[in-house]
Design a protein around this motif. Sequence first.
Motif, PDB file in Angstrom:
ATOM      1  N   GLU A   1       0.878  -1.116   0.050  1.00 57.44           N
ATOM      2  CA  GLU A   1      -0.040  -0.262   0.000  1.00 57.44           C
ATOM      3  C   GLU A   1       0.818   1.241   0.125  1.00 57.44           C
ATOM      4  O   GLU A   1       2.015   1.324   0.673  1.00 57.44           O
ATOM      5  N   ALA A   2       0.315   2.269  -0.615  1.00 56.25           N
ATOM      6  CA  ALA A   2       0.888   3.552  -0.542  1.00 56.25           C
ATOM      7  C   ALA A   2      -0.143   4.689  -0.282  1.00 56.25           C
ATOM      8  O   ALA A   2      -0.768   5.027  -1.311  1.00 56.25           O
ATOM      9  N   SER A   3      -0.267   5.028   0.979  1.00 52.03           N
ATOM     10  CA  SER A   3      -1.205   6.343   1.054  1.00 52.03           C
ATOM     11  C   SER A   3      -1.125   7.368   0.798  1.00 52.03           C
ATOM     12  O   SER A   3      -0.052   7.713   0.645  1.00 52.03           O
ATOM     13  N   VAL A   4      -2.043   8.252   0.463  1.00 54.00           N
ATOM     14  CA  VAL A   4      -1.891   9.755   0.469  1.00 54.00           C
ATOM     15  C   VAL A   4      -1.174  10.434   1.526  1.00 54.00           C
ATOM     16  O   VAL A   4      -0.545  11.434   1.236  1.00 54.00           O
ATOM     17  N   GLU A   5      -1.504   9.835   2.690  1.00 56.15           N
ATOM     18  CA  GLU A   5      -0.816  10.452   3.943  1.00 56.15           C
ATOM     19  C   GLU A   5       0.599  10.266   4.043  1.00 56.15           C
ATOM     20  O   GLU A   5       1.533  11.079   4.313  1.00 56.15           O
ATOM     21  N   ASP A   6       1.077   9.029   3.516  1.00 56.41           N
ATOM     22  CA  ASP A   6       2.452   8.663   3.427  1.00 56.41           C
ATOM     23  C   ASP A   6       3.246   9.524   2.406  1.00 56.41           C
ATOM     24  O   ASP A   6       4.315  10.026   2.569  1.00 56.41           O
ATOM     25  N   TYR A   7       2.549   9.700   1.001  1.00 53.61           N
ATOM     26  CA  TYR A   7       3.087  10.625   0.076  1.00 53.61           C
ATOM     27  C   TYR A   7       3.387  12.089   0.363  1.00 53.61           C
ATOM     28  O   TYR A   7       4.248  12.515   0.247  1.00 53.61           O
ATOM     29  N   LEU A   8       2.191  12.524   1.221  1.00 51.88           N
ATOM     30  CA  LEU A   8       2.189  13.941   1.516  1.00 51.88           C
ATOM     31  C   LEU A   8       3.327  14.170   2.768  1.00 51.88           C
ATOM     32  O   LEU A   8       4.203  15.219   2.740  1.00 51.88           O
ATOM     33  N   SER A   9       3.546  13.323   3.676  1.00 60.12           N
ATOM     34  CA  SER A   9       4.489  13.226   4.300  1.00 60.12           C
ATOM     35  C   SER A   9       5.897  13.267   3.772  1.00 60.12           C
ATOM     36  O   SER A   9       6.849  13.998   4.195  1.00 60.12           O
ATOM     37  N   THR A  10       5.819  12.478   2.666  1.00 63.87           N
ATOM     38  CA  THR A  10       7.208  12.262   2.162  1.00 63.87           C
ATOM     39  C   THR A  10       7.537  13.521   1.300  1.00 63.87           C
ATOM     40  O   THR A  10       8.717  14.184   1.301  1.00 63.87           O
ATOM     41  N   LEU A  11       6.629  14.410   0.611  1.00 62.57           N
ATOM     42  CA  LEU A  11       6.644  15.396   0.081  1.00 62.57           C
ATOM     43  C   LEU A  11       7.377  16.430   1.059  1.00 62.57           C
ATOM     44  O   LEU A  11       8.207  17.378   0.884  1.00 62.57           O
ATOM     45  N   THR A  12       6.513  16.706   2.091  1.00 61.38           N
ATOM     46  CA  THR A  12       7.004  17.769   3.021  1.00 61.38           C
ATOM     47  C   THR A  12       8.353  17.460   3.566  1.00 61.38           C
ATOM     48  O   THR A  12       9.183  18.463   3.880  1.00 61.38           O
ATOM     49  N   ALA A  13       8.744  16.454   3.921  1.00 59.91           N
ATOM     50  CA  ALA A  13      10.092  15.860   4.442  1.00 59.91           C
ATOM     51  C   ALA A  13      11.416  16.209   3.470  1.00 59.91           C
ATOM     52  O   ALA A  13      12.383  16.369   3.924  1.00 59.91           O
ATOM     53  N   HIS A  14      11.069  16.392   2.172  1.00 64.42           N
ATOM     54  CA  HIS A  14      11.946  16.683   1.075  1.00 64.42           C
ATOM     55  C   HIS A  14      11.789  18.020   0.455  1.00 64.42           C
ATOM     56  O   HIS A  14      12.348  18.431  -0.607  1.00 64.42           O
ATOM     57  N   GLY A  15      11.096  18.820   1.106  1.00 63.75           N
ATOM     58  CA  GLY A  15      10.616  20.172   0.685  1.00 63.75           C
ATOM     59  C   GLY A  15      10.305  20.431  -0.567  1.00 63.75           C
ATOM     60  O   GLY A  15      10.431  21.345  -1.559  1.00 63.75           O
TER      61      GLY A  15
END
Length: 294
Positions: A57-71
Amino acid sequence: MAVRRSAPSVPRHRALGMSNTHATSRILPLGSVDCHAHVIKMGLPLISDRHSQPAREASVEDYLSTLTAHGVTYGLLTAPSFFGPNNEVLLDALRLSAGRLRGTVTVQPDISEDALADLQSEGVCGIRLNWVKRQAIPNIHSNEYQGLLGKAKNLGLHIEVFLEGEHLPPVLAAINASGARAVIDHFGNPGGSDGIRSEGFLALLDALEAGNTWVKLSAPFRLRGSEAPALAAKIIQQSNGERALWATDWPWVGHEDKITYPQCIESLFECVPDEAIRNRILTKNAHEAFGFGS
């Protein structure tokens, strides 16, 4: 008309990629966009003629957190091929994203313009033709697909294409002739170590120069022998850097345990060493192509 969404507020320290130990040391400009990613829910029906399938699974919450973590401020979600025209996981993600995400969907070619407009109102900005690894690709000149291209043009939706470069020229020509905007995945996916001189890649360069086509500098690990920096240099030269886009292909279906988000950022810096052009690719190009930031 495309739906316009206001820019989300991203804390400055997090926008600089300093929120956790997994963040890259590279600093990306505010407003940066990752132009190709997928959200995945396990247990859903998969189409029978799929060329890949999800491992986790790849959730939207995981993706948004990943985006934020990497600027990275924004993301463009792309419908994965294995769900076919079932776009509910993607649409749910758009609803939960507070304007940070937009999406491209897979649809049946006979979908009505009203139905496409309804999708557009939920944050959809394009239609994906994922025709890679097929024995025969659909006929882009058929009445149904010509009608689909016309509806896309009317609504301002782009046509995203994932296809082997050797099959790209007639498909790209048909999209360009329709007046719809074309967005080509993964460097145009040229074949072989000499793909930079292939007919498909040369057709892509011509389309970039004509001005209604964009190409994603994405997923170099999916290339079939060509070198990503060399392809990127040609793409940037041909379009004066104005129609290149950057993307990660998160969560890297089929390569989940081999690729990391910082590696994708490092690949961009390798492919585009010029800071001004790189920042344009990360922000202005993506904002113009997909309506982010306005």
